[in-house]
Design a protein around this motif. Structure first.
Motif, PDB file in Angstrom:
ATOM      1  N   GLY A 187     -13.519  -1.706 -28.160  1.00 32.11           N
ATOM      2  CA  GLY A 187     -12.166  -2.009 -27.268  1.00 32.11           C
ATOM      3  C   GLY A 187     -11.145  -2.678 -28.565  1.00 32.11           C
ATOM      4  O   GLY A 187     -10.002  -2.098 -28.958  1.00 32.11           O
ATOM      5  N   GLY A 188     -11.853  -3.571 -28.646  1.00 33.96           N
ATOM      6  CA  GLY A 188     -11.367  -4.729 -29.462  1.00 33.96           C
ATOM      7  C   GLY A 188     -10.744  -4.015 -31.342  1.00 33.96           C
ATOM      8  O   GLY A 188      -9.869  -4.420 -31.747  1.00 33.96           O
ATOM      9  N   ARG A 189     -11.482  -3.100 -31.111  1.00 37.14           N
ATOM     10  CA  ARG A 189     -11.125  -2.396 -32.170  1.00 37.14           C
ATOM     11  C   ARG A 189     -10.450  -1.888 -32.403  1.00 37.14           C
ATOM     12  O   ARG A 189      -9.642  -1.828 -33.343  1.00 37.14           O
ATOM     13  N   GLU A 190      -9.837  -1.240 -31.380  1.00 42.51           N
ATOM     14  CA  GLU A 190      -9.344  -0.417 -30.897  1.00 42.51           C
ATOM     15  C   GLU A 190      -7.883  -0.519 -31.257  1.00 42.51           C
ATOM     16  O   GLU A 190      -6.828   0.179 -31.655  1.00 42.51           O
ATOM     17  N   VAL A 191      -7.800  -1.896 -30.789  1.00 42.44           N
ATOM     18  CA  VAL A 191      -6.446  -2.271 -30.613  1.00 42.44           C
ATOM     19  C   VAL A 191      -6.119  -3.722 -32.022  1.00 42.44           C
ATOM     20  O   VAL A 191      -5.046  -4.587 -31.238  1.00 42.44           O
ATOM     21  N   GLY A 192      -6.748  -3.604 -32.723  1.00 43.91           N
ATOM     22  CA  GLY A 192      -6.017  -4.661 -33.981  1.00 43.91           C
ATOM     23  C   GLY A 192      -7.412  -6.005 -33.428  1.00 43.91           C
ATOM     24  O   GLY A 192      -6.267  -6.980 -33.797  1.00 43.91           O
ATOM     25  N   GLY A 193      -8.288  -6.167 -33.152  1.00 43.10           N
ATOM     26  CA  GLY A 193      -8.391  -7.371 -32.851  1.00 43.10           C
ATOM     27  C   GLY A 193      -8.620  -8.158 -33.356  1.00 43.10           C
ATOM     28  O   GLY A 193      -8.863  -9.289 -33.380  1.00 43.10           O
ATOM     29  N   LEU A 194      -9.100  -7.848 -35.157  1.00 48.21           N
ATOM     30  CA  LEU A 194      -9.942  -8.738 -35.886  1.00 48.21           C
ATOM     31  C   LEU A 194      -8.719  -9.423 -36.674  1.00 48.21           C
ATOM     32  O   LEU A 194      -7.561  -8.475 -36.658  1.00 48.21           O
ATOM     33  N   ALA A 195      -9.003 -10.021 -37.544  1.00 52.32           N
ATOM     34  CA  ALA A 195      -8.071 -10.531 -38.109  1.00 52.32           C
ATOM     35  C   ALA A 195      -7.019  -9.443 -39.319  1.00 52.32           C
ATOM     36  O   ALA A 195      -6.345 -10.134 -40.700  1.00 52.32           O
ATOM     37  N   ASN A 196      -8.390  -8.470 -40.203  1.00 50.52           N
ATOM     38  CA  ASN A 196      -7.910  -7.265 -41.078  1.00 50.52           C
ATOM     39  C   ASN A 196      -7.011  -6.045 -40.702  1.00 50.52           C
ATOM     40  O   ASN A 196      -7.346  -4.917 -41.003  1.00 50.52           O
ATOM     41  N   MET A 197      -6.986  -5.808 -38.850  1.00 46.51           N
ATOM     42  CA  MET A 197      -6.705  -4.921 -38.874  1.00 46.51           C
ATOM     43  C   MET A 197      -5.453  -4.907 -37.662  1.00 46.51           C
ATOM     44  O   MET A 197      -4.812  -5.892 -37.035  1.00 46.51           O
ATOM     45  N   LEU A 198      -4.575  -3.907 -37.355  1.00 43.87           N
ATOM     46  CA  LEU A 198      -3.163  -3.107 -37.071  1.00 43.87           C
ATOM     47  C   LEU A 198      -4.224  -3.024 -35.422  1.00 43.87           C
ATOM     48  O   LEU A 198      -5.277  -2.253 -35.735  1.00 43.87           O
ATOM     49  N   ALA A 199      -3.423  -2.729 -34.637  1.00 46.12           N
ATOM     50  CA  ALA A 199      -3.548  -1.998 -33.385  1.00 46.12           C
ATOM     51  C   ALA A 199      -3.601  -0.603 -33.450  1.00 46.12           C
ATOM     52  O   ALA A 199      -3.010   0.075 -34.723  1.00 46.12           O
ATOM     53  N   ALA A 200      -4.230  -0.009 -32.894  1.00 48.12           N
ATOM     54  CA  ALA A 200      -4.414   2.000 -32.741  1.00 48.12           C
ATOM     55  C   ALA A 200      -4.781   2.071 -33.929  1.00 48.12           C
ATOM     56  O   ALA A 200      -4.513   3.358 -34.845  1.00 48.12           O
ATOM     57  N   HIS A 201      -5.817   1.194 -34.842  1.00 45.32           N
ATOM     58  CA  HIS A 201      -6.307   1.948 -36.498  1.00 45.32           C
ATOM     59  C   HIS A 201      -5.682   1.546 -37.083  1.00 45.32           C
ATOM     60  O   HIS A 201      -5.747   2.572 -38.176  1.00 45.32           O
ATOM     61  N   MET A 202      -4.771   0.730 -36.894  1.00 46.26           N
ATOM     62  CA  MET A 202      -3.653   1.264 -38.483  1.00 46.26           C
ATOM     63  C   MET A 202      -3.968  -0.329 -38.610  1.00 46.26           C
ATOM     64  O   MET A 202      -4.779  -1.319 -38.471  1.00 46.26           O
ATOM     65  N   GLU A 203      -3.406  -0.539 -40.452  1.00 40.59           N
ATOM     66  CA  GLU A 203      -4.041  -1.060 -40.971  1.00 40.59           C
ATOM     67  C   GLU A 203      -2.929  -1.797 -42.009  1.00 40.59           C
ATOM     68  O   GLU A 203      -1.669  -1.684 -42.036  1.00 40.59           O
ATOM     69  N   LEU A 204      -3.138  -3.046 -41.571  1.00 36.33           N
ATOM     70  CA  LEU A 204      -1.966  -4.287 -41.973  1.00 36.33           C
ATOM     71  C   LEU A 204      -1.768  -4.144 -43.707  1.00 36.33           C
ATOM     72  O   LEU A 204      -0.815  -5.040 -44.187  1.00 36.33           O
ATOM     73  N   ASP A 205      -2.607  -3.650 -44.663  1.00 29.42           N
ATOM     74  CA  ASP A 205      -2.286  -3.592 -46.481  1.00 29.42           C
ATOM     75  C   ASP A 205      -1.511  -2.503 -47.002  1.00 29.42           C
ATOM     76  O   ASP A 205      -1.179  -2.086 -47.524  1.00 29.42           O
ATOM     77  N   ARG A 206      -0.796  -1.661 -45.280  1.00 26.68           N
ATOM     78  CA  ARG A 206      -0.568   0.029 -45.329  1.00 26.68           C
ATOM     79  C   ARG A 206       1.259  -1.026 -44.805  1.00 26.68           C
ATOM     80  O   ARG A 206       1.244  -0.297 -43.883  1.00 26.68           O
ATOM     81  N   ALA A 207       2.220  -0.453 -45.754  1.00 20.32           N
ATOM     82  CA  ALA A 207       3.543  -0.673 -45.308  1.00 20.32           C
ATOM     83  C   ALA A 207       4.071   0.103 -44.088  1.00 20.32           C
ATOM     84  O   ALA A 207       4.892  -0.011 -42.741  1.00 20.32           O
ATOM     85  N   VAL A 208       3.849   1.771 -43.910  1.00 16.97           N
ATOM     86  CA  VAL A 208       4.200   2.665 -43.465  1.00 16.97           C
ATOM     87  C   VAL A 208       2.993   2.560 -41.859  1.00 16.97           C
ATOM     88  O   VAL A 208       4.268   2.653 -40.811  1.00 16.97           O
ATOM     89  N   HIS A 209       2.068   1.381 -41.975  1.00 13.55           N
ATOM     90  CA  HIS A 209       1.493   1.037 -40.471  1.00 13.55           C
ATOM     91  C   HIS A 209       2.099   0.035 -39.911  1.00 13.55           C
ATOM     92  O   HIS A 209       2.824  -0.418 -38.449  1.00 13.55           O
ATOM     93  N   ARG A 210       2.868  -1.221 -41.075  1.00 12.33           N
ATOM     94  CA  ARG A 210       3.311  -1.892 -40.151  1.00 12.33           C
ATOM     95  C   ARG A 210       4.898  -2.001 -40.078  1.00 12.33           C
ATOM     96  O   ARG A 210       5.170  -2.171 -38.595  1.00 12.33           O
ATOM     97  N   ASP A 211       5.493  -1.066 -40.093  1.00 13.38           N
ATOM     98  CA  ASP A 211       6.399  -0.818 -39.745  1.00 13.38           C
ATOM     99  C   ASP A 211       6.701   0.255 -39.087  1.00 13.38           C
ATOM    100  O   ASP A 211       7.334  -0.322 -37.706  1.00 13.38           O
ATOM    101  N   THR A 212       5.006   1.190 -39.021  1.00 14.40           N
ATOM    102  CA  THR A 212       4.739   1.782 -37.066  1.00 14.40           C
ATOM    103  C   THR A 212       5.223   0.882 -36.414  1.00 14.40           C
ATOM    104  O   THR A 212       5.511   1.531 -34.972  1.00 14.40           O
ATOM    105  N   VAL A 213       3.521   0.153 -36.599  1.00 11.26           N
ATOM    106  CA  VAL A 213       3.953  -0.698 -35.936  1.00 11.26           C
ATOM    107  C   VAL A 213       4.864  -2.165 -35.247  1.00 11.26           C
ATOM    108  O   VAL A 213       5.300  -2.338 -33.644  1.00 11.26           O
ATOM    109  N   GLN A 214       5.436  -2.056 -35.919  1.00 14.17           N
ATOM    110  CA  GLN A 214       6.529  -3.306 -35.377  1.00 14.17           C
ATOM    111  C   GLN A 214       7.894  -2.454 -35.094  1.00 14.17           C
ATOM    112  O   GLN A 214       8.784  -2.713 -33.536  1.00 14.17           O
ATOM    113  N   THR A 215       7.809  -1.228 -35.309  1.00 14.56           N
ATOM    114  CA  THR A 215       9.017  -0.657 -34.752  1.00 14.56           C
ATOM    115  C   THR A 215       9.001   0.531 -33.240  1.00 14.56           C
ATOM    116  O   THR A 215       9.603  -0.360 -32.409  1.00 14.56           O
ATOM    117  N   PHE A 216       7.117   0.098 -33.106  1.00 18.09           N
ATOM    118  CA  PHE A 216       7.301   0.805 -31.734  1.00 18.09           C
ATOM    119  C   PHE A 216       7.230  -0.942 -30.539  1.00 18.09           C
ATOM    120  O   PHE A 216       7.648   0.035 -29.238  1.00 18.09           O
TER     121      PHE A 216
END
Length: 904
Positions: free
Chosen positions: A344-373
Motif C-alpha cells: 500500500g505504501g508503494r501504491e501512494v509513492g511512499g518511497l523517496a524516489n516515487m510519486l503517488a499512484a505508481h507515477m514517477e518523479l523523473d517524468r515531467a508528465v507524471h509530476r504535472d499529473t499529480v500536481q494538477t490533481f
C-alpha cells in the motif's frame, strides 16, 4: 433470545506480515477480544498463525503513549494537542523558510495504513515540495520494487497466492516461509500433501524450518544468488528450454542478459563452487526447473536485503521471462512482502524516489499529473534521500527536522548507532507512536500518540495486490489520534489547503480518483488503477470487501479484481515489452577478514515481530525464543573460544551486542545468524542493527542486512541467573539482562561480572524488597556459587531468583506455572529450594507449540509413552501443530531425536 447481547465480530486485517490475513475480532463483555480467522478472506480462509491468534493478548494499554508530550530542559512533559501541533508546524515552517524544503524529512513505515501513507506523501511531495520521505519498507522490499520496475516497467507483482497451490514446483529463495509467512507455507504444504509429485525447493544459506518440507535444499553461500540464477538461465538456454517465441514477441534484452550470465555462470560446476553447494544438487535443481512448466519462484528478504538485491531479483525474473512462465496460473516470480502494508505504501509513492499512484518523479508528465490533481503549490522534481542517506544527512546537519511515524529506526536501521548520533544532533525530532518508551522516542522533542491496531481505520494491500479493510473495534485510548489526521492538522497549520477530510473514507476516495486521473492520456494506461472504487461514501467504504487491483467495474457497476497480471503478454514499459536485465555476479560490499572472520546474517524468529512493541506483550509468544542468540557452526564456536549456552560478544566495525551462543544445526561454517527483534527496552545490549553495515544496493538503496563481517568472542561473566517477578525491576547494575513477558510476571535472564559477598542482601536489594519480615525462602551453597531465593506474599509466590556460575539453570516453565497458583504447597516450597519440581511431569519444558502452549518435555514424553511416529499423531494427541503449523518442523525434529535416543 436477546440478540443485542450477542457480541458482534468485526472483520479486519492482521497487522503483521504481508500475507494480509483476514481476522474476526469480537469484543466480549469482560473487555477482552476474541480473535479468529476470517473464513471468507481470500488470503487465509480462516487460518491464522500464532502471532495473529495472539492479537487479543497485545491490546492492553500498559506502556501506551496516551497524550502528546514535549521535551523541555531534557525532560518530557505532557502537552495539549494544539501545543504539540503548533510546535511541529511552527518548527517545520521556520526551518523551511531559512533552509529550504529539503531541510525537513518524513520517515514512515509499512505499519501505516494506505490513507496515512497517502497524506504523508501528499504533504511532503506536493506541498512542502521535497521528496525527503522514505520508509522502513526501504529496508525490506525496495529491491523487489526496483527489480519489478526494471523488468515490467512498474512495481507489479504478477501472481497471486493461488499460484503457490497450482504450481508443480515452488522455489522459495531467501525466505524462511514456515516462520515468516506461515499461512502461505501451510497452503503450500497442504497442496503438496494433496499432490505428492509437487516439488518444493528451498534456496537458503541456513537450514531453516522451511527446509524440513523441501524435496531439495540448496544452502548457497551468503550473497551468491545471482550466480545460481544466472547459471540457471544458461542451463535453460543450453538445453533448449527457452521459449523463443515468447522472448521474441514480449521481451527485450534477452541476448544481453544471457551473454552477461555466460561470463561467469555457463558451467554448473563453476556455479556450484561459487555457491559452495554440491554440484549434483545444482544440476538437480536446474533439471527440475527446466522440466517443470508450472513453476513459482517466491523470494523475500534473503534476496532483497543485499547490496546486489535488485540484480538478484532480476536474475530470478529473467529465468521466468526466458521460459514464458509468467502471467498464467501456477507460474511466475513472486515477491513475498515483509510488512502488512508495504504494498500500500508503494501504491501512494511512499518511497523517496516515487510519486503517488505508481507515477514517477523523473517524468515531467507524471509530476504535472499529480500536481494538477492535488492542485498543490509545488511538486518535488527530484528523488529524495533514501533511508540510510537520510539519517546520514541528519547527522551532517543538512536535514534539520525529521518526523518519524510508526517505526523505531534506532533499532531497525543498519549502523543504528549512527542513527542515534543523528537524532542527538537533530534540531527537531517528532515521533508518532503507540508506545511511550522506545529506543527512538528517547530522542524525541515531540511525541504524538497514535492509534494502534484495533483502533485505527483504513486499508492495507497484501503481497498479492489485495486491498482489504483494517477496521477499528476499540475506542481511541487517551488522546490518541489517527496518523492521517495528525498530518492533516499540521498541514493546515502550515497554511496548506487540500487537507480537509471529513473522514478516512474521503482520503481513500482521493487516492482512488488519482489512480484513474489521466490514466490513459499517454496511450499506455498505468496498471495500478482502483478508480472503480472512487465515490464511495462512508457506508460503502465500511462495507468494502477484499479486492485485488487493478480493478474494473462491469456494466452493472459491480467491481471486479484481477488475480494475475501479464496474461495478455503486455507489460508496463512504453513498448509493452518486458525487459530481461543483464546481471553480473558481484561479491557483498564488505568481506570477512582477519579481524572480522565471519559473515553475519540477520532475520526473524517464529513468534516475534519487528522490535516486539506488540508481540512482546504476549506471554505465549515470548516462550519460544526468549532471548537474543547467535547461531553458529560448532567448529566456528571452537575457534572463537565460545560455547553453546554461554554468552558471547558479537562485534563489527560499526557496533557490538551480546547474545547467547547456540548450535541450531543449520549454519554453514563461516556464517552466523542473529535475530532482529531485541531493543534497549527488552535487553541490556542486543540491538543487532548496531552491527549491520550501512552498504546499500546502488539501484534500490536497500541495506545489506544479510552479510556483515563479524567477530564473536567470549563475554566473560562470574555468574548466570534469572528472576521471575510480579513487579518491574531496575537492573541497571547488572552486566547483562533480557526481559521476557510472562503471564503473571516479568522474567529476567541475567549475567554478572561482580563478586557477590552477601547473596541474601544482594538479592533483596535487586528485588527491591525492603520488608525485613517478608516470607523469604532461600538456599545457598557458597562453595558451588549456587543461590536460590523466593519471596512469598500470603502464601503466593511474588518473586524468585536463581543464581549459578553455570548457565544451565532450573526450568523456567515449571516456575512459571507456580505463578498461576493461588498459593504454594509444601512440595512447591521444597521444589523451590531444590531447584526442581518434586511432582513428576510438572516441568513441561520450553514451548514448542505457542498456539496451544505445549512444551518440549510434554511432546517428548508423549512420543515415548504412546509410541507416536508422525507429526499428525502428535497433533491428534496434544493439539500441538494443529493451528498454524509453524511448529510442525520442530515436532518432526523431536520425533527424530527421540527415535535416535531409543536406538542409542
Amino acid at each position: 433470545m436477546n440478540l443485542s447481547a450477542i457480541p458482534l465480530a468485526v472483520r479486519t486485517t492482521c497487522p503483521y506480515c504481508g500475507v494480509g490475513c483476514g481476522v474476526q475480532a469480537t469484543p466480549l463483555p469482560d473487555g477482552s477480544i476474541a480473535i479468529a480467522g476470517d473464513a471468507s478472506h481470500g488470503a487465509n480462509a480462516g487460518r491464522l498463525c500464532v502471532k495473529g491468534s495472539a492479537l487479543g493478548e497485545t491490546l492492553g494499554l500498559d506502556g501506551r503513549l496516551l497524550h502528546p508530550q514535549l521535551r523541555e530542559g531534557g525532560a518530557l512533559r505532557r502537552a495539549s494537542w494544539d501545543e504539540a501541533l503548533d510546535k511541529v508546524a511552527g518548527g517545520w515552517r521556520d526551518i523551511i523558510a531559512e533552509h529550504g524544503p529539503d531541510a525537513v524529512a518524513l520517515y514512515v513505515s509499512g505499519q501505516l495504513l494506505t490513507e496515512d501513507y497517502y497524506i504523508a506523501n501528499k504533504l511532503m511531495k506536493g506541498y512542502i515540495g521535497s521528496a525527503n520521505i522514505d520508509t522502513n519498507s526501504r529496508l525490506c522490499m525496495s529491491s523487489a520494487v526496483a527489480g519489478h520496475k526494471r523488468a515490467f516497467g512498474a512495481d507489479l507483482v504478477p501472481g497471486c497466492y493461488e499460484d503457490l497451490e497450482l504450481a508443480d514446483m515452488v522455489v522459495l529463495v531467501g525466505s524462511n516461509t514456515a516462520w515468516c509467512h506461515p499461512i502461505l507455507f501451510q497452503r503450500i504444504v497442504r497442496a503438496k500433501e494433496a499432490r505428492p509429485q509437487m516439488k518444493l525447493v528451498v534456496i537458503d544459506p541456513r537450514r531453516t524450518a522451511t527446509c524440513e518440507s523441501a524435496d531439495l535444499h540448496l544452502p548457497v553461500k551468503l550473497g551468491t544468488d545471482v550466480w545460481l540464477f544466472n547459471g540457471l538461465l544458461c542451463y535453460l538456454a543450453q538445453h533448449g528450454v527457452v521459449d523463443a517465441g515468447f522472448v521474441a514477441a514480449h521481451t527485450n534484452g534477452f541476448d544481453e542478459a544471457l551473454a552477461a550470465a555466460h561470463v561467469d555462470c555457463a558451467d554448473p560446476l563453476a556455479v556450484a563452487r561459487a555457491c559452495r553447494v554440491d554440484p549434483r544438487d545444482v544440476l538437480d535443481f536446474y533439471a527440475m526447473f527446466a522440466a517443470t512448466a508450472k513453476v513459482v519462484t517466491a523470494f523475500s528478504q534473503g534476496v532483497n536485503q543485499s547490496s546486489a538485491g535488485t540484480d538478484k531479483v532480476n536474475s530470478i525474473i529473467n529465468c521466468h521471462l526466458a521460459t514464458g512462465r509468467i502471467g498464467r496460473p501456477g507460474m511466475g516470480p513472486f515477491s513475498l512482502t515483509g510488512q502488512p502494508n508495504a504494498m500500500g505504501g508503494r501504491e501512494v509513492g511512499g518511497l523517496a524516489n516515487m510519486l503517488a499512484a505508481h507515477m514517477e518523479l523523473d517524468r515531467a508528465v507524471h509530476r504535472d499529473t499529480v500536481q494538477t490533481f492535488w492542485d498543490s503549490p509545488r511538486i518535488a522534481d527530484r528523488p529524495g534521500l533514501k533511508a540510510v542517506e537520510l539519517f546520514q544527512a541528519i547527522e551532517d546537519g543538512r536535514i534539520k527536522a525529521v518526523w518519524i511515524i510508526a517505526t523505531n529506526p534506532l533499532v531497525s536501521m543498519p549502523d543504528a548507532n549512527q542513527v542515534q548520533r543523528a537524532l542527538e544532533k537533530c534540531q527537531l525530532v517528532v515521533v508518532s507512536d503507540i508506545v511511550e518508551k522506545t529506543d527512538t522516542n528517547a530522542y524525541a522533542d515531540v511525541l504524538l500518540p497514535a492509534l494502534g491496531w484495533g483502533e485505527k481505520d483504513g486499508t492495507v494491500t497484501n503481497s498479492e495486490r489485495r486491498i482489504a479493510r483494517q477496521r477499528g473495534f476499540l475506542a481511541a485510548p487517551g488522546e490518541a489520534r489517527a496518523d492521517w489526521l495528525a498530518l492533516c492538522q499540521v498541514a493546515r497549520r502550515m497554511g496548506f489547503a487540500g487537507f480537509d477530510f471529513a473522514g478516512v473514507h474521503e482520503v481513500f476516495d482521493e487516492h482512488a480518483r488519482l489512480s484513474g486521473y489521466r490514466n490513459d492520456a499517454q496511450g499506455s494506461p498505468r496498471v495500478f488503477n482502483i478508480a472503480a472504487l472512487a465515490g464511495m461514501d462512508r457506508r460503502r467504504y465500511d462495507q468494502l470487501e477484499p479486492l485485488q487491483w487493478p480493478l474494473r467495474a462491469d456494466p452493472a457497476g459491480a467491481v471486479e479484481g484481477t488475480p494475475r497480471l501479464f496474461g495478455d503478454g503486455r507489460y508496463a514499459h512504453a513498448d509493452g515489452r518486458a525487459r530481461c536485465v543483464a546481471t553480473a555476479p558481484r561479491a557483498p560490499a564488505h568481506l570477512p577478514d582477519a579481524d572480522y572472520p565471519l559473515a553475519l546474517n540477520t532475520g526473524r524468529v517464529r513468534d516475534q515481530w519487528h522490535t516486539m512493541t506488540r508481540t512482546g506483550k504476549s506471554a505465549r509468544l515470548a516462550d519460544h525464543v526468549p532471548e537474543a542468540f547467535v547461531d553458529m557452526h560448532p567448529q566456528d564456536a571452537l575457534l572463537c573460544g565460545v560455547r553453546e549456552g554461554e554468552l558471547a560478544r558479537v562485534s563489527t566495525q560499526w557496533g557490538a551486542m551480546v547474545a547467547r551462543v547456540q548450535h541450531g544445526g543449520g549454519i554453514a561454517r563461516g556464517a552466523v545468524f542473529v535475530p532482529i527483534h531485541w531493543s534497549g527496552q527488552t535487553a541490556s545490549d542486543a540491538r543487532v542493527g548496531a552491527l549491520v553495515n550501512p552498504a546499500v544496493d546502488p539501484v534500490s538503496g536497500e541495506p545489506e542486512f544479510k552479510h556483515t563481517p563479524v567477530r564473536v568472542e567470549q563475554f566473560r561473566v562470574s555468574w548466570h541467573g534469572f528472576i521471575l517477578s510480579r513487579s518491574e525491576l531496575n537492573l541497571d547494575s547488572v552486566a547483562h539482562w533480557t526481559r521476557i513477558q510472562g503471564r503473571d510476571f516479568a522474567r529476567y535472564e541475567l549475567a554478572g561480572r561482580n563478586a557477590i559477598a552477601d547473596y541474601g542482601a544482594w538479592a533483596r536489594q535487586l528485588l527491591a524488597l525492603v520488608d525485613g519480615e517478608a516470607d523469604w525462602l532461600e538456599y545457598e551453597d557458597r562453595s558451588a556459587g549456587v543461590y536460590r531465593a523466593a519471596h512469598l506474599v500470603d502464601g503466593r509466590i511474588e518473586q524468585c531468583l536463581f543464581l549459578s556460575p553455570r548457565p544451565d539453570l532450573p526450568s523456567r516453565a515449571w516456575l512459571a506455572g507456580l505463578f498461576g497458583r493461588a498459593g504454594l504447597g509444601d512440595a512447591d516450597r521444597v521444589g523451590l529450594l531444590l531447584g526442581q519440581p518434586v511432582e513428576k511431569g510438572a516441568d513441561t519444558g520450553p514451548t514448542v507449540c505457542s498456539c496451544f502452549g505445549v512444551g518440549r518435555n510434554t511432546i517428548c514424553e508423549a512420543i515415548r509413552a504412546q509410541g507416536l511416529r508422525s507429526a499428525a499423531e502428535v497433533t491428534a494427541c496434544l493439539k500441538a501443530g494443529g493451528n498454524c503449523g509453524s511448529c510442525v518442523p520442530e515436532i518432526k525434529k523431536l520425533l527424530l531425536d527421540t527415535r535416535v535416543e531409543e536406538t542409542a
